[in-house]
Design an enzyme around this catalytic site. Sequence first.
Site, short mmCIF file in Angstrom:
data_model
loop_
_atom_site.label_atom_id
_atom_site.label_comp_id
_atom_site.label_asym_id
_atom_site.label_seq_id
_atom_site.Cartn_x
_atom_site.Cartn_y
_atom_site.Cartn_z
N ASP A 1 -16.30 30.44 -2.75
CA ASP A 1 -17.72 30.49 -2.78
C ASP A 1 -18.14 30.14 -1.34
OD1 ASP A 1 -17.99 29.29 -6.16
OD2 ASP A 1 -19.05 30.89 -5.25
N ILE B 1 -19.18 33.21 0.43
CA ILE B 1 -19.75 34.44 0.04
C ILE B 1 -21.35 33.75 0.02
CG2 ILE B 1 -20.40 35.43 -2.20
CD1 ILE B 1 -17.56 34.86 -3.12
N GLU C 1 -22.23 30.02 -7.93
CA GLU C 1 -23.07 29.36 -6.76
C GLU C 1 -23.92 30.30 -6.20
OE1 GLU C 1 -21.01 26.48 -4.50
OE2 GLU C 1 -19.76 25.78 -5.83
N HIS D 1 -34.67 48.34 -5.36
CA HIS D 1 -35.38 49.73 -5.49
C HIS D 1 -35.65 50.11 -4.00
CE1 HIS D 1 -36.53 49.75 -9.62
NE2 HIS D 1 -36.89 48.48 -9.57
N CYS E 1 -32.05 53.89 -4.93
CA CYS E 1 -32.50 55.42 -4.90
C CYS E 1 -32.57 55.77 -3.48
CB CYS E 1 -34.00 55.42 -5.46
SG CYS E 1 -34.12 55.05 -7.27
#
Lengths: 363, 558
Positions: free
Chosen positions: A55, A58, A94, A140, A182
């Site tokens: 963690d 990350i 986390e 998106h 997309c």
Amino acid sequence: SHAAIKIQPMRQFFSSGHTNNWAVLVCTSRFWFNYRHVANTLSVYRSVKRLGIPDSHIVLMLADDMACNHRNPKPATVFSHKNMELNVYGDDVEVDYRGYEVTVENFLRVLTGRLPPSTPRSKRLLSDDRSNILIYLTGHGGNGFLKFQDSEEISNVELADAFEQMWQKRRYNELLFIIDTCQGASMYERFYSPNLMALASSQVGEDSLSHQPDLAIGVHLMDRYTFYLLEFLEDIHPSSKANMNDLFKVCPKSQCVSTPGHRTDLFLRDPGSALITDFFGSVRKVEITMETINLTEPIHFVNEERQKETYSYVDQLPVSEIIHQKPKQKDWHPPDGFILGLWTLILLVFFKTYGMKHLKHIF
Amino acid sequence: MMPVPSSVPQPKDDFQEELVIRPLHSGDIYASFQFRTLWETDFMRGNKVSHYRLFPKSLGQVISKFSVRELHISFTQGYWRTMQWGQPFLPSPPGAELWVWFQDSVTDVDGTWKELTNVLSGIFCASLNFIDSTNTVQPSASFKPLGIGNVTDHRFLRYATLPREIVCTENLTPWKKLLPCGSKAGLAVLLKSEKLFHSSFHSQAVHIRPVCQDWQCKTTSWELRQTLNVVFDLHTPGQGKLEWSLFKMFSRTLTEACPLASSSKIYIDITDDPQGEQFEVSPATHLLSQAMVLGDRRTFSVYDLTQQITFGTVRSLNLLIRWKSRDMLRPLLHAERYVAGYGLQTGEIHTLMYNNHPYRSFPVLLLDSVPWYLRLYIHTLTVTSKGKDNKPSYIHYQPSKDRVRPHLLEMLVQLPPNSVTEVTVQFERALLKWTEYTPDPNHGFYVGSSVISSLVPSIVAMDTNSTREQPLFSSFFPCKEESSYFMRVYTEPLLVNLPTPDFSMPYNVICLTCTVVAVGYGSLYNLLTRSFQIEEPSPGLAKRIANIIRKMRGVPPL
């Protein structure tokens, strides 16, 4: 006997050139109907944690909270497969940036390392020139941009420039960029820094489609590309020898409907020699030493003589004291520019009207 | 290496854990976990502390680096319904709340506060970095230190709430990691997020303060209390029977106490029925304990997890509680708050405080912190009880400054017995700059809960003797007098809509304007610069062939 370690396996061990792994996983969408984007990011998080990245290495950014959302019929869970088979949220998650903190500015600051000094360690990407970084974006997007939280966008030029800043500041050894939106291939068109490999879920002009809805939860759970990516990664274990060519084959057009793309021209090694675990797993280099180290004696502190005063608890609501409270001391601030200007004007007018001869009485 | 005998005793630390289960009148069940670590050490003297045992290192470093005297932080999901559930052991407002007393050696309190909130946001995985000067206040009377000490200069106190803050597993995970046994042994194995967040109310908090070590109070130790309060809804698991067990609540049973704990106990509130007629608890226990909590004497069945016989032959403890009906302890103090008015320009905030005591009146201190974008008109402030004007004996008001400071209003009001006191103030909504709107502005903007601190008269004489070993849930607020106890009540947060512009309009305006300009300018340009020439239309095929033949003959064309 330890000196007789064979050289051959060591060369293989160090062939990849990196010493630590980092991951930056970003979900850029807000609102309940974008549940699948959070599930996408959490499935990559889960795979990356399972393959060994801790963690502390990350940086997870989720733009909205789906697990404890009041619309979620099963709180504290985010599912990736219908019929609630796999809870990718887990019990040990986390999240470093959440809610309104996921903005283009914060994302670029994390990448380039230009964060305010009081930012805690868990929110920083503390990579060096021997780090392999995995960057995963989902949300998106369109031709050349990715939308953050319905209010701002990041363009492919900005992203390419950020990676160039990272290269010039030696913040990565190799970087794998995966995007599931997309027209995702447009986001890696403008890259120009070395040692970048990019994958996208769809080409320019195509939409990335979502996988299946779950009727109990009421929304689509995952996007197709990441769903098949998760299935592929579930078969990978930390000592797996699968390489990037297998990753490019994930989700062909028959499963994904869109055509996934990839870009390897900036990557200096052959993609066939880059292992999946080079980016998704974590390298732990252990050096065994046979020297003995002497620990120093513990330091003894002499307990200073105890104070004679007695402490006591404070009265929580001292009514009489409050009623007769003196006004609190205000910190003194020097007078404002406005006040100084006003006084200067008054003095000037005074001396103009009554003549300068009064000045010598003052000074 | 030979162990070197030390003549000085090492700093003593102690860990206790307890769980209190209280069945509620409506059929819901209230579980309150408290984990307390006591450590006799001195954080303030340089880098003396280097070996941490039970006390978590991350919090110890925070205390010494930022010269913190007291720290209280809570994360809450849901709102505590006082009229249905009674009073909680430890109150907390919805969202995140942080209040800190700094040592008087700190020179720049605001800078230290900003750094502290950033560090805490990393420790608890919460967006506490949104706490800045626009939502921080400096209460002048409401939040006195809960630990020992003599300094009460309010310049060293800071209070902030984030009512929008979401609480989920990512906040519970680092909280559990602060415990000495983690979530692997003791009572903390019951803390599974899937069950805890599927509840009506969930609140987890961390309280750090210096306390007296003994009754003489000549030495102090640092106390870290981690508390978790949860109320499970009767109807969530499916069946509506008044029957609860540890497995039904937490989907786990207990197998052992935390080995590092000096005391590990479970208390079940059986006050209304000590004979066991209305109420049934199994496995039965003969240990009973009485405690004075929240102004009432309550009886508890005690299960001591450090004794092996508690777990029986199956080596696991699953408490089963069954009851038929239960009287409710009517809360003496209760508060509500709502926004009145219509439209997006003005409004009115109403705060109602109920005093349900039949003949005693008591003082309450109301703390209101309203963001700057709701402009309060303090000249419209009215406080009425039973229809008549009730003048507060102390008012402290700090006006807001746009984009810098929120409003702070503190009032000491005497509530007459058996009455409702209504505090109203009118406000006007401000128009924000377009970058100040959140990505979802139509959700609304939150106003933090009001805090009502009061000394409530108690039914039984409270225990002011702090030497006796008291269970953790009754020893949080220090008790100075016997006839009343201190309590805090939080109101609901408010959600107000500010006038929100249509953010798609810039794009629409550009399209419309460009179209109009193109059409208008284009037409005008054509009219001004176009010249007209006469042109013969091209003849048909037959005529063209005829013209060619005529040209060959030398005759003029058609």
